[in-house]
Motif scaffolding. Structure first.
Motif, short mmCIF file in Angstrom:
data_model
loop_
_atom_site.label_atom_id
_atom_site.label_comp_id
_atom_site.label_asym_id
_atom_site.label_seq_id
_atom_site.Cartn_x
_atom_site.Cartn_y
_atom_site.Cartn_z
N ALA A 179 30.25 36.34 34.13
CA ALA A 179 30.81 37.47 33.99
C ALA A 179 30.61 38.48 35.10
O ALA A 179 31.49 39.65 35.23
N ILE A 180 29.37 38.43 35.42
CA ILE A 180 28.76 39.34 36.51
C ILE A 180 29.71 39.22 37.70
O ILE A 180 29.84 40.39 38.24
N PHE A 181 30.20 38.10 37.95
CA PHE A 181 31.05 38.02 39.23
C PHE A 181 32.54 38.43 38.96
O PHE A 181 33.32 38.33 39.64
N LEU A 182 32.82 38.90 37.69
CA LEU A 182 34.12 39.29 37.46
C LEU A 182 34.02 40.89 37.04
O LEU A 182 34.94 41.28 36.14
N PHE A 183 32.98 41.49 37.51
CA PHE A 183 32.93 43.25 37.02
C PHE A 183 34.02 43.91 37.46
O PHE A 183 34.12 45.05 36.82
N LYS A 184 34.74 43.40 38.53
CA LYS A 184 35.96 44.32 38.81
C LYS A 184 37.31 44.08 37.90
O LYS A 184 38.29 44.88 37.99
N GLY A 248 44.40 32.53 38.57
CA GLY A 248 44.38 33.33 39.63
C GLY A 248 42.97 34.04 39.96
O GLY A 248 43.22 35.59 40.54
N LEU A 249 42.04 33.60 39.79
CA LEU A 249 40.70 34.34 39.75
C LEU A 249 39.77 33.81 41.04
O LEU A 249 40.16 32.81 41.60
N CYS A 254 33.60 29.08 40.91
CA CYS A 254 33.30 27.76 41.09
C CYS A 254 31.68 27.67 41.59
O CYS A 254 31.06 26.66 41.08
N ALA A 255 31.61 28.16 42.78
CA ALA A 255 30.11 28.13 43.47
C ALA A 255 29.07 28.55 42.30
O ALA A 255 28.08 27.99 42.29
#
Length: 269
Positions: A179-184, A248-249, A254-255
């Protein structure tokens, strides 16, 4: 089987499970040849509540112009051929439980099995976003994944000493990490992704289960256990990649999916 005549199930054509069981009803003779219609073809049907039908499969009485929904639709079809099912389902606690299980599956069906890309541009049967059932699904998937990983650790001697709490942290903390990498993104997008993420983990747990069963009858050495685990992890990565594309993320998820597991192993040892 006894055919329930003049009744049509309005099913989600993008849901594999929905396609299978509605086709099964027709093939078994429980519904007639016109006993199922895809949701996209029934938008103008005056007998159904379209919004409700997206959440709960509708059974339309084409003769009387009435509709019932959800678990009651399925029970009507099954109960017509198996009267004992109709009788048992009338017992209030049983009906309540069945209704909750149905809602749990229905509201989460798009994170269990996401829609393929809509190339035909048909109207999609998308359930409402239900935060309560989504959180319930995340908890369910987390516990089942953790229990399976804990059991499988017996085949991986280097981490066999881990307790169930460690596996619970591994299974649940990945949601926060990703979720950290989806903060936007908005909360709904993050929670939907989390549902897909945990489905991948649950899928992995299911794939590990045959080896656990085999271990009850045969000795599984570390080499076999480790390599099978890596095979399952590879399949999980491919499935996670597919879902990220469908949603569409950003591919960075994945990394970071791999990075999380490497970091966990680093701290573990």
């Amino acid at each position: 089987m006894k055919t329930l005549a003049n009744q049509t199930l309005i099913y989600d054509e993008d849901c594999p499970l929905c396609r299978v069981y509605t086709a099964g009803f027709v093939k078994a003779g429980m519904l007639d040849a016109n006993g199922k219609k895809p949701f996209s073809q029934m938008q103008s049907c005056p007998y159904i509540d379209v919004s409700r039908a997206a959440n709960e499969i509708a059974l339309v009485d084409t003769k009387n112009g009435k509709a019932i929904y959800g678990i009651d639709s399925l029970l009507a079809v099954l109960g017509n051929s198996f009267p004992w099912i109709a009788k048992i389902s009338k017992f209030a606690p049983v009906h309540f439980g069945l209704r909750k299980v149905y809602s749990f599956i229905s509201y989460n069906r798009k994170v269990i099995m996401p829609n393929p890309k809509n190339t035909t541009k048909h109207v999609e049967c998308l359930p409402d976003f239900n935060f309560k059932y989504r959180i319930a699904y995340l908890i369910f998937a987390t516990f089942l994944t953790a229990i399976t990983l804990h059991a499988y650790a017996a085949f991986l001697p280097k981490i066999a000493g881990n307790n169930l709490a460690t596996e619970l942290v591994l299974a649940s903390a990945q949601i926060v990490f990703q979720a950290i990498f989806l903060f936007k993104y908005d909360v709904r997008t993050i929670v939907n992704y989390a549902g897909n993420l945990m489905t991948v983990s649950l899928f992995g747990a299911i794939l590990l289960t045959p080896m656990l069963i085999a271990g009850e009858f045969f000795h599984i050495n570390e080499f076999v256990g480790t390599n099978y685990f890596l095979l399952v992890a590879t399949i999980m990565f491919i499935e996670h990649f597919r879902r990220v594309e469908l949603l569409g993320l950003p591919k960075i998820l994945c990394a970071t999916w791999i990075l999380y597991r490497l970091l966990f192993l680093f701290f573990l040892f």
